[in-house]
Design an enzyme around this catalytic site. Structure first.
Site, short mmCIF file in Angstrom:
data_model
loop_
_atom_site.label_atom_id
_atom_site.label_comp_id
_atom_site.label_asym_id
_atom_site.label_seq_id
_atom_site.Cartn_x
_atom_site.Cartn_y
_atom_site.Cartn_z
N GLN A 99 0.84 -1.21 0.00
CA GLN A 99 0.00 0.00 0.00
C GLN A 99 0.87 1.26 0.00
O GLN A 99 0.48 2.28 0.55
CB GLN A 99 -0.94 -0.01 1.21
CG GLN A 99 -2.14 -0.90 1.05
CD GLN A 99 -3.00 -0.49 -0.15
OE1 GLN A 99 -3.12 0.67 -0.50
NE2 GLN A 99 -3.60 -1.46 -0.80
N SER A 100 2.03 1.16 -0.62
CA SER A 100 2.97 2.30 -0.58
C SER A 100 2.39 3.54 -1.29
O SER A 100 2.07 3.50 -2.48
CB SER A 100 4.27 1.87 -1.26
OG SER A 100 5.07 2.98 -1.54
#
Ligand SMILES: Cc1ncc(COP(=O)(O)O)c(C=O)c1O
Length: 360
Positions: free
Chosen positions: A84-85
């Protein structure tokens, strides 16, 4: 003689940069939050509204990073981060918008990748993604990423790709990025906020923000030294223990002063990193995080993300409640974005938590 401020601004403005954001981002007072805690006045710098994708601090960094990549003749950008960067999404978006092919290495912990939040956006951008399992409970190191990149390199070359390699967060000079462009962009962000504060007739005593790979804090700290030395910068760590993280920030500070030929002495006690708000570790939710997300949404109409900005806000509120600030202080909360990650947390956010925020 040229002032330090003019010299720094001239140097930064001579670097290649794509102006593709909506700057300046708004700076606003938070009346309901201030009233609720009856402490110092709280303001917010809305870098979540920087204008591309869902905004966020990485976009400022990427204005310089993509321009550096194009100047050096690259045709693609290769970086890494967690599933989920925010960094990876914003890097993919800026690359795509400015003509580079986005190549991402995404590391997952235990859960297999689901196309939600930032990953959904990476997919819609048609970024080229490779998934890897992260070492259990650990942050992916630059050494691990480097060894993977080394193995992939012959494949990229065989496809005639010439990737610009940049480390997670665009923070540390590494790979193709030899100047700390991320921190440099946050010196300018400080300058932008400082100009706004002057037009409001206020001087901020403190800036509070989420700190992750260190460049935002390094840039804000240098910005305060240059433009407003009385402003203290407090980084709320979301992943690391404070002593080692402060060294990481120092490393970026020193790389930045070297790159800009500045003679600035930053003392150890000026690098303020707090690690009391990890709330169970990187990406982990606590009741306090959930409460703070609800509070800011309900009282100020501001969306925080569970991984970074909500933890920084938990820290800010806890510091106010425990008397860290004086009533006459003026605090600027830097909202560094990250909101797409909220949607990957789905039902977990609906659980009721224990409350830092009494009497909502
Ligand atoms: C939303 C958000 N806030 C803050 C940070 C921390 O910024 P830095 O990596 O420059 O410390 C990040 C980094 O990923 C982020 O995504």
């Amino acid at each position: 003689m040229m002032s330090l401020q003019t010299k720094v601004l001239e140097k930064i403005n001579s670097l290649p940069r794509f102006n593709f954001l909506h700057l300046p981002t708004p700076l606003e007072f938070l009346p309901n939050l201030t009233e609720k805690f009856k402490g110092p006045k709280i303001y917010v710098k809305r870098d979540d509204l920087s204008g591309r994708g869902f905004g966020g601090n990485k976009s400022r960094k990427l204005e310089f990073i993509i321009a550096d990549a194009i100047k050096k003749g690259h045709d693609s950008l290769l970086t890494w981060g967690s599933l989920q960067s925010n960094w990876c999404f914003q890097a993919a978006l800026a690359s795509s918008r400015l003509g580079l092919k986005p190549l991402l290495l995404l590391f997952y912990q235990d859960k297999k990748p689901e196309d939600e939040g930032n990953l959904l956006l990476d997919r819609l951008l048609e970024a080229e993604i490779r998934f890897y399992q992260a070492p259990s409970g650990k942050v992916v190191t630059r050494d691990l990423a480097s060894s993977i990149i080394e193995k992939l390199w012959p494949e990229f070359k065989s496809r005639n790709l010439n990737p610009y390699v940049v480390s997670v967060g665009g923070s540390i000079p590494f790979g193709s990025m030899d100047t700390p462009l991320g921190a440099i962009s946050y010196i300018l962000a400080f300058y932008e906020a400082w100009q706004q504060s002057q037009s409001f007739g206020i001087d901020f005593t403190h800036i509070v923000h989420a700190t992750g790979s260190g460049a935002t804090q390094a840039g804000l700290l240098l910005g305060s030294k240059i433009f407003s030395p009385q402003t203290k910068v407090i980084g709320i760590s979301v992943s690391d223990e404070k002593t080692s993280f402060a060294q990481e920030v120092r490393m970026i500070v020193e790389a930045t002063t070297r790159a800009l030929s500045l003679e600035l002495d930053i003392k150890d006690d000026e690098i303020i990193v707090l690690d009391d708000y990890l709330e169970g570790g990187y990406g982990t939710l606590s009741g306090r995080v959930i409460d703070v997300i609800k509070l800011l949404l309900q009282k100020e109409g501001i969306v925080l993300d569970p991984v970074y900005t909500a933890k920084a806000m938990v820290g800010l509120i806890d510091l106010i409640v425990h008397g860290y600030f004086q009533p006459q202080d003026k605090i600027l909360f830097f909202h560094t974005g990250g909101t797409p990650a909220l949607f990957a947390y789905g039902k977990q956010l609906l659980f009721q938590g224990n409350s830092l925020v009494q009497g909502k």
